[in-house]
Design a protein around this motif. Structure first.
Motif, short mmCIF file in Angstrom:
data_model
loop_
_atom_site.label_atom_id
_atom_site.label_comp_id
_atom_site.label_asym_id
_atom_site.label_seq_id
_atom_site.Cartn_x
_atom_site.Cartn_y
_atom_site.Cartn_z
N ARG A 270 0.83 -1.21 0.00
CA ARG A 270 0.00 0.00 0.00
C ARG A 270 0.86 1.25 0.00
O ARG A 270 0.53 2.26 -0.64
CB ARG A 270 -0.91 -0.03 1.23
CG ARG A 270 -1.89 1.12 1.33
CD ARG A 270 -2.96 1.02 0.27
NE ARG A 270 -4.10 1.87 0.55
CZ ARG A 270 -5.13 2.00 -0.26
NH1 ARG A 270 -5.16 1.32 -1.40
NH2 ARG A 270 -6.15 2.79 0.03
N LEU A 278 -9.39 0.86 -2.08
CA LEU A 278 -9.54 0.17 -0.81
C LEU A 278 -10.38 -1.10 -0.96
O LEU A 278 -10.09 -2.13 -0.34
CB LEU A 278 -10.16 1.11 0.22
CG LEU A 278 -10.41 0.52 1.61
CD1 LEU A 278 -9.12 0.02 2.24
CD2 LEU A 278 -11.09 1.56 2.51
N ALA A 279 -11.40 -1.05 -1.79
CA ALA A 279 -12.26 -2.23 -1.99
C ALA A 279 -11.46 -3.39 -2.57
O ALA A 279 -11.67 -4.56 -2.19
CB ALA A 279 -13.43 -1.88 -2.90
N ARG A 282 -9.11 -4.76 0.21
CA ARG A 282 -9.89 -5.57 1.15
C ARG A 282 -10.21 -6.94 0.56
O ARG A 282 -10.28 -7.96 1.29
CB ARG A 282 -11.19 -4.84 1.51
CG ARG A 282 -12.12 -5.62 2.43
CD ARG A 282 -13.38 -4.81 2.69
NE ARG A 282 -14.30 -5.50 3.59
CZ ARG A 282 -15.22 -6.38 3.19
NH1 ARG A 282 -15.34 -6.67 1.89
NH2 ARG A 282 -16.02 -6.96 4.07
N GLU A 336 -10.44 -9.27 6.68
CA GLU A 336 -10.95 -8.17 5.87
C GLU A 336 -11.10 -6.89 6.70
O GLU A 336 -10.89 -5.78 6.20
CB GLU A 336 -12.25 -8.57 5.20
CG GLU A 336 -12.02 -9.63 4.13
CD GLU A 336 -13.20 -9.90 3.23
OE1 GLU A 336 -12.97 -10.29 2.06
OE2 GLU A 336 -14.34 -9.73 3.68
N SER A 337 -11.42 -7.03 7.99
CA SER A 337 -11.44 -5.85 8.86
C SER A 337 -10.04 -5.27 9.01
O SER A 337 -9.85 -4.04 8.96
CB SER A 337 -12.01 -6.23 10.23
OG SER A 337 -13.35 -6.63 10.14
N LEU A 339 -7.60 -5.59 6.87
CA LEU A 339 -7.19 -5.03 5.59
C LEU A 339 -7.77 -3.63 5.38
O LEU A 339 -7.11 -2.76 4.80
CB LEU A 339 -7.61 -5.96 4.44
CG LEU A 339 -6.80 -7.25 4.34
CD1 LEU A 339 -7.45 -8.23 3.37
CD2 LEU A 339 -5.37 -6.95 3.90
N VAL A 340 -8.98 -3.40 5.83
CA VAL A 340 -9.55 -2.06 5.74
C VAL A 340 -8.71 -1.09 6.58
O VAL A 340 -8.41 0.04 6.16
CB VAL A 340 -11.02 -2.06 6.20
CG1 VAL A 340 -11.54 -0.63 6.35
CG2 VAL A 340 -11.88 -2.82 5.20
N GLY A 343 -5.56 -0.34 4.75
CA GLY A 343 -5.83 0.56 3.63
C GLY A 343 -6.04 1.99 4.05
O GLY A 343 -5.71 2.93 3.32
N ARG A 344 -6.56 2.18 5.26
CA ARG A 344 -6.80 3.53 5.76
C ARG A 344 -5.62 4.08 6.54
O ARG A 344 -5.67 5.20 7.05
CB ARG A 344 -8.06 3.52 6.63
CG ARG A 344 -9.33 3.30 5.83
CD ARG A 344 -10.54 3.17 6.73
NE ARG A 344 -11.77 3.08 5.93
CZ ARG A 344 -12.95 2.67 6.41
NH1 ARG A 344 -13.06 2.33 7.69
NH2 ARG A 344 -14.02 2.62 5.63
#
Length: 346
Positions: A270, A278-279, A282, A336-337, A339-340, A343-344
């Motif tokens: 990233r 972001l999608a 994730r 997945e949580s 990964l979000v 990403g943020r």
């Protein structure tokens, strides 16, 4: 294509002399790739190169595009061996009814053990840098088949039955175990594929990419990636390539810290390639899981593919994939949580 009959030393010497203006001193075969006969070559001036001879039926336009793509990455400071250009200015040159590529010899080894934090971070940095560089690459003519996205789950389940028949014909000593594993795979395909696909973004980013960015195409010294090999020259979904790298079965199946390593790799990716939505970021774990569900590499012995060279390798590959599927299924929501959050930047 690892056969001495594919070309003798005299032909190799003529290629180097007439097309590249250098003299051969010594050669030795090397096992890499399925489309090539490859030799490590020491030249008369002491330099060392790798020479590849491509089989007559190879898709030469695709191979040329892959090498040009690798050169674009090298200029962007991705560790890719430099391909030599012949007197005609070509990376892929024709001689003696064959096609040839000469590249600098790459240092390092294929790592067989699970990732470390440092190696995971460096892999992520290099993959992110590569994807960012390849945005500028003209789209290759070939697209990577996305069975994980489009293949029929029932057809894949039926394939598992054929594999069991093949294993029985091979007098596989682990037939009962394989039967149970393939039965589990059929249940997984029917149960999980529809819901996994339903959670994918509608428009995944795809452009020129490596096409086979896996452990077997990476050379390392300690925890640094020293060379990336085996470009396929294809259009790929970037999240698919990221997920395969981050959730390498060798690491997921054998390290209790596999999730931490994967998140470090993706975080480093990233940092180098913040443009991936972001999608998509994730979704990379979900895509890696789907990809494994549709893969039967190593289920039976013989006819080895890119990940395996011996029956023992095949068995190990298959066993590691079974463990990886179970771990990804059990951890997907948490992954997945996380990964979000990666990403943020949190």
């Amino acid at each position: 294509m690892q056969e001495e009959s594919a070309g003798d030393e005299e032909v190799w010497a003529k290629v180097l002399c007439e097309c590249y203006g250098v003299d051969l001193a010594h050669t030795g075969p090397v096992l890499i790739g399925t489309e090539t006969l490859s030799r490590r070559v020491r030249l008369s001036d002491g330099r060392r190169v790798l020479v590849r001879q491509y089989r007559a039926m190879a898709d030469l336009e695709r191979i040329r595009a892959a090498w040009e793509m690798s050169e674009l990455c090298r200029v962007a400071r991705v560790p890719v061996p430099r391909a030599w250009r012949s007197w005609d200015g070509e990376v892929l040159t024709s001689f003696a009814d064959a096609a040839w590529v000469v590249s600098e010899e790459a240092l390092g080894r294929v790592v067989t053990e699970p990732m470390t934090v440092a190696r995971a971070q460096h892999i992520g940095l290099m993959l992110g840098r590569m994807h960012r560089a390849l945005v500028a690459c003209p789209p290759p003519a070939h697209g990577r088949p996305a069975r994980w996205h489009t293949a029929d789950a029932e057809s894949a389940a039926a394939c598992s039955e054929l594999l069991l028949i093949r294993a029985a014909a091979q007098h596989n000593l682990r037939l009962d175990q394989l039967n149970a594993q393939l039965d589990q795979r059929r249940r997984d395909l029917r149960t999980h594929v529809p819901r996994l696909r339903a959670g994918l973004p509608g428009d995944l980013v795809a452009h020129a990419a490596h096409g086979d960015f896996t452990r077997t195409n990476l050379l390392a010294q300690e925890d640094l990636i020293t060379a990336i090999l085996g470009f396929h020259g294809e259009v790929c979904v970037l999240a698919w390539e990221l997920g395969r790298a981050a959730f390498d079965p060798r690491t997921v199946a054998n390290s209790p810290s596999w999730m931490r390593f994967a998140l470090r790799l993706i975080g480093a990716y990233r940092a180098e390639n913040p443009g991936l939505p972001l999608a998509d970021l994730r979704a990379c774990a979900r895509i890696a899981l789907l990809d494994l569900l549709f893969s039967f590499d190593g289920a039976t012995t013989g006819g080895h593919r890119r990940f395996v060279r011996t029956d023992a390798d095949a068995r190990q590959r298959w066993a590691e994939c079974q463990i990886t599927i179970r771990r990804l299924l059990a951890s997907l929501d948490d992954l997945e949580s996380a990964l979000v959050a990666v990403g943020r930047g949190s």
